[in-house]
Write a protein that holds these residues in place. Structure first.
Motif, PDB file in Angstrom:
ATOM      1  N   PRO B   3       0.841  -1.204   0.000  1.00 17.64           N
ATOM      2  CA  PRO B   3       0.000   0.000   0.000  1.00 17.64           C
ATOM      3  C   PRO B   3       0.876   1.255   0.000  1.00 17.64           C
ATOM      4  O   PRO B   3       2.036   1.223   0.400  1.00 17.64           O
ATOM      5  CB  PRO B   3      -0.797  -0.129   1.302  1.00 17.64           C
ATOM      6  N   TRP B   4       0.275   2.350  -0.447  1.00 19.38           N
ATOM      7  CA  TRP B   4       1.059   3.582  -0.636  1.00 19.38           C
ATOM      8  C   TRP B   4       1.782   4.041   0.629  1.00 19.38           C
ATOM      9  O   TRP B   4       2.942   4.435   0.572  1.00 19.38           O
ATOM     10  CB  TRP B   4       0.167   4.716  -1.154  1.00 19.38           C
ATOM     11  N   GLY B   5       1.057   3.935   1.787  1.00 17.23           N
ATOM     12  CA  GLY B   5       1.657   4.385   3.048  1.00 17.23           C
ATOM     13  C   GLY B   5       3.000   3.722   3.284  1.00 17.23           C
ATOM     14  O   GLY B   5       4.000   4.378   3.581  1.00 17.23           O
ATOM     15  N   LYS B   6       3.024   2.375   3.057  1.00 15.24           N
ATOM     16  CA  LYS B   6       4.240   1.605   3.281  1.00 15.24           C
ATOM     17  C   LYS B   6       5.312   1.952   2.251  1.00 15.24           C
ATOM     18  O   LYS B   6       6.495   2.062   2.558  1.00 15.24           O
ATOM     19  CB  LYS B   6       3.895   0.113   3.223  1.00 15.24           C
ATOM     20  N   ARG B   7       4.870   2.070   0.986  1.00 16.88           N
ATOM     21  CA  ARG B   7       5.825   2.353  -0.094  1.00 16.88           C
ATOM     22  C   ARG B   7       6.479   3.720   0.093  1.00 16.88           C
ATOM     23  O   ARG B   7       7.609   3.943  -0.306  1.00 16.88           O
ATOM     24  CB  ARG B   7       5.130   2.301  -1.460  1.00 16.88           C
ATOM     25  N   LEU B   8       5.714   4.645   0.679  1.00 13.05           N
ATOM     26  CA  LEU B   8       6.226   6.003   0.825  1.00 13.05           C
ATOM     27  C   LEU B   8       7.079   6.162   2.082  1.00 13.05           C
ATOM     28  O   LEU B   8       7.758   7.170   2.253  1.00 13.05           O
ATOM     29  CB  LEU B   8       5.063   7.005   0.871  1.00 13.05           C
ATOM     30  N   ALA B   9       7.057   5.134   2.956  1.00 14.92           N
ATOM     31  CA  ALA B   9       7.693   5.251   4.267  1.00 14.92           C
ATOM     32  C   ALA B   9       9.147   5.745   4.190  1.00 14.92           C
ATOM     33  O   ALA B   9       9.516   6.701   4.853  1.00 14.92           O
ATOM     34  CB  ALA B   9       7.628   3.914   5.002  1.00 14.92           C
ATOM     35  N   GLY B  10       9.971   5.071   3.351  1.00 11.46           N
ATOM     36  CA  GLY B  10      11.386   5.451   3.313  1.00 11.46           C
ATOM     37  C   GLY B  10      11.708   6.470   2.239  1.00 11.46           C
ATOM     38  O   GLY B  10      12.874   6.736   1.965  1.00 11.46           O
ATOM     39  N   LEU B  11      10.682   6.999   1.622  1.00  4.58           N
ATOM     40  CA  LEU B  11      10.873   7.869   0.459  1.00  4.58           C
ATOM     41  C   LEU B  11      11.376   9.254   0.853  1.00  4.58           C
ATOM     42  O   LEU B  11      10.826   9.892   1.744  1.00  4.58           O
ATOM     43  CB  LEU B  11       9.534   7.993  -0.275  1.00  4.58           C
ATOM     44  N   ARG B  12      12.437   9.700   0.159  1.00  2.00           N
ATOM     45  CA  ARG B  12      12.960  11.040   0.451  1.00  2.00           C
ATOM     46  C   ARG B  12      12.970  11.958  -0.774  1.00  2.00           C
ATOM     47  O   ARG B  12      13.085  13.174  -0.623  1.00  2.00           O
ATOM     48  CB  ARG B  12      14.385  10.934   1.004  1.00  2.00           C
ATOM     49  N   GLY B  13      12.902  11.341  -1.964  1.00  2.00           N
ATOM     50  CA  GLY B  13      12.962  12.186  -3.155  1.00  2.00           C
ATOM     51  C   GLY B  13      12.190  11.604  -4.319  1.00  2.00           C
ATOM     52  O   GLY B  13      11.898  10.410  -4.369  1.00  2.00           O
ATOM     53  N   VAL B  14      11.858  12.485  -5.266  1.00  2.53           N
ATOM     54  CA  VAL B  14      11.090  12.083  -6.450  1.00  2.53           C
ATOM     55  C   VAL B  14      11.765  12.656  -7.700  1.00  2.53           C
ATOM     56  O   VAL B  14      12.088  13.845  -7.739  1.00  2.53           O
ATOM     57  CB  VAL B  14       9.640  12.610  -6.378  1.00  2.53           C
ATOM     58  N   GLN B 200      22.082  12.664  -7.019  1.00  2.00           N
ATOM     59  CA  GLN B 200      23.146  13.378  -6.299  1.00  2.00           C
ATOM     60  C   GLN B 200      22.797  14.844  -6.113  1.00  2.00           C
ATOM     61  O   GLN B 200      23.070  15.435  -5.069  1.00  2.00           O
ATOM     62  CB  GLN B 200      24.463  13.267  -7.075  1.00  2.00           C
ATOM     63  N   ALA B 201      22.171  15.413  -7.131  1.00  4.51           N
ATOM     64  CA  ALA B 201      21.831  16.837  -7.092  1.00  4.51           C
ATOM     65  C   ALA B 201      20.863  17.164  -5.959  1.00  4.51           C
ATOM     66  O   ALA B 201      20.807  18.305  -5.496  1.00  4.51           O
ATOM     67  CB  ALA B 201      21.250  17.272  -8.435  1.00  4.51           C
ATOM     68  N   ILE B 202      20.083  16.149  -5.523  1.00  7.77           N
ATOM     69  CA  ILE B 202      19.163  16.404  -4.399  1.00  7.77           C
ATOM     70  C   ILE B 202      19.586  15.629  -3.153  1.00  7.77           C
ATOM     71  O   ILE B 202      18.859  15.569  -2.158  1.00  7.77           O
ATOM     72  CB  ILE B 202      17.677  16.089  -4.760  1.00  7.77           C
ATOM     73  N   GLY B 203      20.768  14.997  -3.213  1.00  8.55           N
ATOM     74  CA  GLY B 203      21.305  14.312  -2.030  1.00  8.55           C
ATOM     75  C   GLY B 203      20.458  13.152  -1.553  1.00  8.55           C
ATOM     76  O   GLY B 203      20.261  12.944  -0.353  1.00  8.55           O
ATOM     77  N   VAL B 204      19.955  12.373  -2.508  1.00  8.91           N
ATOM     78  CA  VAL B 204      19.076  11.247  -2.178  1.00  8.91           C
ATOM     79  C   VAL B 204      19.668   9.968  -2.768  1.00  8.91           C
ATOM     80  O   VAL B 204      20.217   9.981  -3.862  1.00  8.91           O
ATOM     81  CB  VAL B 204      17.652  11.513  -2.750  1.00  8.91           C
ATOM     82  N   GLU B 205      19.573   8.849  -2.002  1.00  7.52           N
ATOM     83  CA  GLU B 205      20.040   7.561  -2.509  1.00  7.52           C
ATOM     84  C   GLU B 205      18.957   6.921  -3.387  1.00  7.52           C
ATOM     85  O   GLU B 205      17.765   7.215  -3.219  1.00  7.52           O
ATOM     86  CB  GLU B 205      20.320   6.604  -1.335  1.00  7.52           C
ATOM     87  N   ALA B 206      19.406   6.001  -4.265  1.00  9.34           N
ATOM     88  CA  ALA B 206      18.473   5.373  -5.204  1.00  9.34           C
ATOM     89  C   ALA B 206      17.290   4.707  -4.493  1.00  9.34           C
ATOM     90  O   ALA B 206      16.140   4.830  -4.923  1.00  9.34           O
ATOM     91  CB  ALA B 206      19.207   4.354  -6.067  1.00  9.34           C
ATOM     92  N   HIS B 207      17.563   4.001  -3.363  1.00  9.04           N
ATOM     93  CA  HIS B 207      16.476   3.270  -2.694  1.00  9.04           C
ATOM     94  C   HIS B 207      15.513   4.213  -1.967  1.00  9.04           C
ATOM     95  O   HIS B 207      14.462   3.796  -1.505  1.00  9.04           O
ATOM     96  CB  HIS B 207      17.048   2.225  -1.718  1.00  9.04           C
ATOM     97  N   GLN B 208      15.888   5.501  -1.881  1.00  8.90           N
ATOM     98  CA  GLN B 208      14.997   6.462  -1.204  1.00  8.90           C
ATOM     99  C   GLN B 208      14.186   7.277  -2.220  1.00  8.90           C
ATOM    100  O   GLN B 208      13.499   8.218  -1.849  1.00  8.90           O
ATOM    101  CB  GLN B 208      15.838   7.447  -0.381  1.00  8.90           C
ATOM    102  N   ALA B 209      14.315   6.906  -3.495  1.00  5.20           N
ATOM    103  CA  ALA B 209      13.681   7.733  -4.539  1.00  5.20           C
ATOM    104  C   ALA B 209      12.606   6.973  -5.300  1.00  5.20           C
ATOM    105  O   ALA B 209      12.591   5.741  -5.339  1.00  5.20           O
ATOM    106  CB  ALA B 209      14.734   8.228  -5.510  1.00  5.20           C
ATOM    107  N   GLN B 210      11.736   7.721  -5.901  1.00 11.87           N
ATOM    108  CA  GLN B 210      10.651   7.155  -6.709  1.00 11.87           C
ATOM    109  C   GLN B 210      10.680   7.809  -8.070  1.00 11.87           C
ATOM    110  O   GLN B 210      10.874   9.021  -8.159  1.00 11.87           O
ATOM    111  CB  GLN B 210       9.310   7.450  -6.024  1.00 11.87           C
TER     112      GLN B 210
END
Lengths: 210, 210
Positions: B3-14, B200-210
């Motif tokens: 579900p979206w809530g879980k998928r978004l949990a570790g998300l830091r960047g888009v 890199q430009a937004i300081g986010v790791e791949a696993h934290q991005a969507q």
């Protein structure tokens, strides 16, 4: 390699390429390659059957033969196997109406072909006619077909003119293949059918030809 | 799928694509896709980092951003990762002087690049500038090099304009690859380096991005 006498023993016919073998194309009709006019004359005086087999797709056979005769070659239109007439035969047999991505010089070879509501694309060495607009038109025709058919007159990478290297039909064939996710049907060398039709024209089997 | 809530949990960047996602290009500057102006605004109000990641190679970032701002998007040049600046960095790092087979609209991105005595070719979505003459020039440059380097800004097959399907850079990249017997280096999507530089430009790791 066997000595010439032995290699020639069963030989009944010879297929001759034209561009880069008999002459180099270029401004002012090109130039005969040294010794080639006399070589053709000697072959024709021999017991061997001779057929000219070319991938030339910028000019009609009439224009090509006219140019070669002016350079001194003993050659007639009926002795030439070229991809445009071979393609016309395929188009007629399969009821195909082509969008022609070709050079104006070869357009007369397609005079008898119905080109209304195209259901395939024929691509040849179009030279300057490979504009973005023309290539995109061919692409759009292919993308609108349920079973896109792309017929390519040869697949050469490039050829040499007196002014430098020139892109041949092959790169543009590859461009359309990639854009549409399809595979072209190549008419002309190196297709075995093309060589066979040249041999048939002089009634010679493959193992009897050079 | 979680579900979206879980998928978004570790998300830091888009990472957001532009063409076909935020807007459809076409005559008169194109049109925003329904809901996209507000979606960008909401993302920017959230705690998420936002980066625009495009393969657009017909326009400079300045022109692209200007167009998007006129459509109502909250976007600035500094937020855009595009292949032309990425290519410029590679050219500088490796001392490469390109022949530019590109659209005039993106030429300003290469203002700081030395293009004298080219020792490589950069190809982008050149549109009408993909004339036979221009493509052949690029081909001749590559054939004169001992180690031909072809850098392609993306490898898209085609894109949709309001007027119909249009050939993208990919087919022309394939044409040059085939003509020269080489393999292009692709800068832009889907190259992993390109996505990494956007993150890199937004300081986010791949696993934290969507």
């Amino acid at each position: 390699m066997a000595p010439w006498g032995k290699r020639l023993a069963g030989l009944r016919g010879v297929l001759l390429d034209i561009s880069g073998v008999l002459y180099d194309s270029g401004a002012g009709g090109g130039t005969a390659i040294a010794g080639s006019v006399e070589a053709v004359a000697r072959l024709k005086r021999s017991r061997l059957k001779v057929r000219f087999c070319t991938n030339e797709s910028q000019k009609s056979r009439a224009e090509l033969v006219g140019q070669l005769r002016r350079l001194g070659f003993d050659i007639s239109e009926e002795e030439v196997t070229a991809p445009a007439p071979a393609a016309c035969q395929i188009l007629k047999e399969r009821g195909l109406r082509p969008y022609l991505l070709i050079h104006d010089g070869v357009r007369s070879e397609f005079d008898q072909i119905d080109t209304s509501s195209p259901n395939c694309v024929v691509i040849a060495d179009a030279g300057e006619s490979f504009s973005y607009q023309n290539v995109n038109n061919a692409f759009q025709v292919l993308m609108e077909l349920e079973n896109p058919v792309l017929i390519s007159l040869g697949k050469g990478r490039y050829y040499k003119e007196t002014s430098g290297l020139m892109l041949d039909v092959g790169p543009y064939m590859k461009a359309l293949e990639y854009a549409c996710g399809i595979k072209a049907e190549v008419v002309g060398k190196p297709s075995p059918e093309f060589f066979k039709s040249a041999l048939q024209a002089i009634g010679v089997e493959a193992h009897q030809a050079q």
